[in-house]
Motif scaffolding. Structure first.
Motif, PDB file in Angstrom:
ATOM      1  N   LYS A  72       0.847  -1.186   0.000  1.00 31.43           N
ATOM      2  CA  LYS A  72       0.000   0.000   0.000  1.00 31.43           C
ATOM      3  C   LYS A  72       0.882   1.235   0.000  1.00 31.43           C
ATOM      4  O   LYS A  72       1.800   1.347   0.812  1.00 31.43           O
ATOM      5  CB  LYS A  72      -0.924   0.013   1.225  1.00 31.43           C
ATOM      6  CG  LYS A  72      -1.949  -1.110   1.238  1.00 31.43           C
ATOM      7  CD  LYS A  72      -2.872  -1.016   2.450  1.00 31.43           C
ATOM      8  CE  LYS A  72      -3.909  -2.136   2.437  1.00 31.43           C
ATOM      9  NZ  LYS A  72      -4.814  -2.075   3.625  1.00 31.43           N
ATOM     10  N   GLU A 148      -6.979  -2.531 -11.936  1.00 30.68           N
ATOM     11  CA  GLU A 148      -8.388  -2.718 -11.594  1.00 30.68           C
ATOM     12  C   GLU A 148      -9.158  -1.540 -12.184  1.00 30.68           C
ATOM     13  O   GLU A 148      -8.866  -0.387 -11.868  1.00 30.68           O
ATOM     14  CB  GLU A 148      -8.577  -2.779 -10.089  1.00 30.68           C
ATOM     15  CG  GLU A 148      -7.900  -3.978  -9.424  1.00 30.68           C
ATOM     16  CD  GLU A 148      -8.445  -5.310  -9.919  1.00 30.68           C
ATOM     17  OE1 GLU A 148      -9.685  -5.445 -10.016  1.00 30.68           O
ATOM     18  OE2 GLU A 148      -7.633  -6.204 -10.215  1.00 30.68           O
ATOM     19  N   THR A 202      -5.169   0.198  -8.169  1.00 29.83           N
ATOM     20  CA  THR A 202      -4.556  -1.116  -7.924  1.00 29.83           C
ATOM     21  C   THR A 202      -3.747  -1.522  -9.146  1.00 29.83           C
ATOM     22  O   THR A 202      -4.254  -1.500 -10.270  1.00 29.83           O
ATOM     23  CB  THR A 202      -5.605  -2.191  -7.620  1.00 29.83           C
ATOM     24  OG1 THR A 202      -6.358  -1.802  -6.474  1.00 29.83           O
ATOM     25  CG2 THR A 202      -4.943  -3.537  -7.344  1.00 29.83           C
ATOM     26  N   THR A 219       1.824  -6.781  -6.281  1.00 25.25           N
ATOM     27  CA  THR A 219       0.619  -5.954  -6.381  1.00 25.25           C
ATOM     28  C   THR A 219       0.666  -4.870  -5.319  1.00 25.25           C
ATOM     29  O   THR A 219       1.041  -5.132  -4.171  1.00 25.25           O
ATOM     30  CB  THR A 219      -0.660  -6.801  -6.183  1.00 25.25           C
ATOM     31  OG1 THR A 219      -0.730  -7.795  -7.209  1.00 25.25           O
ATOM     32  CG2 THR A 219      -1.909  -5.922  -6.256  1.00 25.25           C
ATOM     33  N   SER A 221      -1.575  -1.152  -3.985  1.00 26.87           N
ATOM     34  CA  SER A 221      -2.708  -0.250  -4.130  1.00 26.87           C
ATOM     35  C   SER A 221      -2.294   1.146  -3.697  1.00 26.87           C
ATOM     36  O   SER A 221      -1.423   1.307  -2.836  1.00 26.87           O
ATOM     37  CB  SER A 221      -3.905  -0.737  -3.303  1.00 26.87           C
ATOM     38  OG  SER A 221      -3.559  -0.820  -1.927  1.00 26.87           O
TER      39      SER A 221
END
Length: 229
Positions: A72, A148, A202, A219, A221
């Protein structure tokens, strides 16, 4: 910047931890082998008001404390987006490869590409391979990313590394023919965005080895911070 990587062995059954102090971070821009493809990316960015580069390739310096392996991150405003790139670094006199996102503020990029790169944090994966393990078929490796969008996972970038300059070529250009110094990390260029460059909160990036059927993936976000005048 002290970060750690899990170094995956060729057989995929074993790994070891490698602690690295990255004190020099370089973003190699305009790193394509195909001049037509570079021109396409230049025009893609020009549509966003971003000026043409002064040379090809270019080596942007970014503060090493911008590197992160967190899932994050925080960004200012809604105009930034990620770009998947291979990330090479030297540790104990050996080259390794992972992936990183050259997350960039697109609004600021129209003013200064260098400042736009410095303004955003650079996520990097937690796994890496010895570059020597994949050097013989480097061009066959594939980088890709997903975003996303409207509640769906969408393929955002995908392409073989044969479209980009090799790490050895980029390193030679940066060092004047020498090796990548210990503790230096370099991103090695990206491929075009499918459907055009756009922001997403994302971002998933991958480096795929089709020969050994293995993948480095990460990954993250983005939390958007409000722009306050």
């Amino acid at each position: 910047m002290n970060i750690s990587f899990l170094i995956k062995q060729q057989d995929g059954t074993s790994s070891r931890k490698l602690d690295v102090n990255i004190h020099t971070l370089v973003i190699a821009g305009w790193a394509g082998r195909d001049i037509a493809a570079i021109e396409h990316h230049i025009e893609e960015l020009a549509a966003l008001g971003i000026p043409r580069p002064s040379a090809v390739p270019l080596y942007y310096r970014v503060s090493s404390n911008q590197l992160t392996q967190d899932s994050k991150v925080q960004v200012l405003g809604s105009a930034s987006s990620g770009e998947v790139e291979t990330f090479v670094f030297t540790a104990n006199a050996e080259l390794y490869v992972s992936i990183a996102s050259d997350h960039t503020d697109r609004k600021l990029e129209a003013h200064s590409v260098a400042f736009s790169k410095q303004a955003c944090i650079k996520p990097v994966a937690t796994e890496a391979w010895r570059l020597a393990d994949v050097a013989d078929y480097w061009d066959e490796l594939i980088i890709r990313s997903y975003i996303e969008e409207n509640g769906k996972t969408v393929l955002y970038q995908e392409g073989p590394l044969s479209t980009l300059r090799t790490p050895q070529d980029l390193i030679a250009g940066f060092t004047g023919g020498g090796v990548l110094p210990e503790g230096c990390g370099m991103t090695c260029g990206t491929v075009g965005a499918i459907g055009g460059i756009r922001a997403a909160t994302t971002f998933t990036m991958e480096l795929f080895d089709p020969y050994r059927k293995r993948t480095i993936s990460h990954t993250y976000s983005s939390e958007i911070l409000a722009e306050v005048a």
